[in-house]
Design a protein around this motif. Structure first.
Motif, PDB file in Angstrom:
ATOM      1  N   GLU A 150       0.831  -1.211   0.000  1.00  0.00           N
ATOM      2  CA  GLU A 150       0.000   0.000   0.000  1.00  0.00           C
ATOM      3  C   GLU A 150       0.860   1.253   0.000  1.00  0.00           C
ATOM      4  N   LEU A 151       1.914   1.243   0.784  1.00  0.00           N
ATOM      5  CA  LEU A 151       2.818   2.386   0.831  1.00  0.00           C
ATOM      6  C   LEU A 151       3.480   2.591  -0.526  1.00  0.00           C
ATOM      7  N   ASN A 152       3.908   1.512  -1.168  1.00  0.00           N
ATOM      8  CA  ASN A 152       4.502   1.615  -2.498  1.00  0.00           C
ATOM      9  C   ASN A 152       3.515   2.175  -3.514  1.00  0.00           C
ATOM     10  N   ASN A 153       2.234   1.875  -3.342  1.00  0.00           N
ATOM     11  CA  ASN A 153       1.217   2.366  -4.267  1.00  0.00           C
ATOM     12  C   ASN A 153       1.014   3.871  -4.182  1.00  0.00           C
ATOM     13  N   VAL A 154       1.393   4.505  -3.068  1.00  0.00           N
ATOM     14  CA  VAL A 154       1.224   5.956  -2.972  1.00  0.00           C
ATOM     15  C   VAL A 154       2.523   6.721  -3.226  1.00  0.00           C
ATOM     16  N   LEU A 155       3.644   6.007  -3.373  1.00  0.00           N
ATOM     17  CA  LEU A 155       4.880   6.696  -3.749  1.00  0.00           C
ATOM     18  C   LEU A 155       4.686   7.397  -5.087  1.00  0.00           C
ATOM     19  N   GLY A 156       5.114   8.635  -5.158  1.00  0.00           N
ATOM     20  CA  GLY A 156       4.963   9.403  -6.391  1.00  0.00           C
ATOM     21  C   GLY A 156       3.588  10.023  -6.553  1.00  0.00           C
ATOM     22  N   ARG A 157       2.736   9.890  -5.555  1.00  0.00           N
ATOM     23  CA  ARG A 157       1.382  10.440  -5.615  1.00  0.00           C
ATOM     24  C   ARG A 157       1.209  11.526  -4.557  1.00  0.00           C
TER      25      ARG A 157
END
Length: 143
Positions: free
Chosen positions: A15-22
């Protein structure tokens, strides 16, 4: 219990990786609020925000925030529900669709991967998956 904890930890990292760059909003224990792009995270959950703005409107190129001051991090972007897309794709490709929660991706057959950034793969199944994904995005109000 150990496997459940390990699975939960895996999901957290995914989940944390999914918000990187966002774009995210970070609320700190002292009441400060920053909004910016989640640029980096270390193994202790210290974070770096890029192009950040605080609630007073001050702008910062980079803000480094130590984990112990973070109360919560909110994703500001609307996410594509890939699990819903998997259900939709299953109607067209029965028995060929698998949703992978850890990476928030959909696998169609063994050669096509669909994620929030698009469709990876070649051939007739990939072409059909691309059209299907575009239709799904339209129906969800993304285009």
């Amino acid at each position: 219990m150990a496997s459940t904890l390990a699975e939960a930890s895996k999901r957290f990292v995914a989940e944390l990786n999914n918000v990187l760059g966002r774009e995210v909003q970070v609320v700190l224990s002292n009441g400060e609020v920053y909004r910016g792009v989640l640029h980096a995270v270390d193994n202790q959950l210290n974070i770096v925000l890029a192009n950040a703005v605080n609630k007073s409107g001050e702008k910062f190129t980079r803000v480094f925030i130590m984990y112990r001051y973070i109360v919560h991090i909110d994703s500001m972007e609307r996410r594509i529900d890939m699990r819903e897309f998997a259900k939709h794709a299953e109607k067209i490709f029965p028995g060929m669709v698998k949703y992978v929660e850890e990476t928030n991706t959909v696998l169609i057959g063994d050669k096509v991967r669909v994620s929030e950034i698009g469709v990876e793969g070649v051939g007739p199944v990939a072409e059909r998956a691309k059209r299907l994904f575009e239709e799904f995005l339209k129906s969800q109000g993304f285009t």
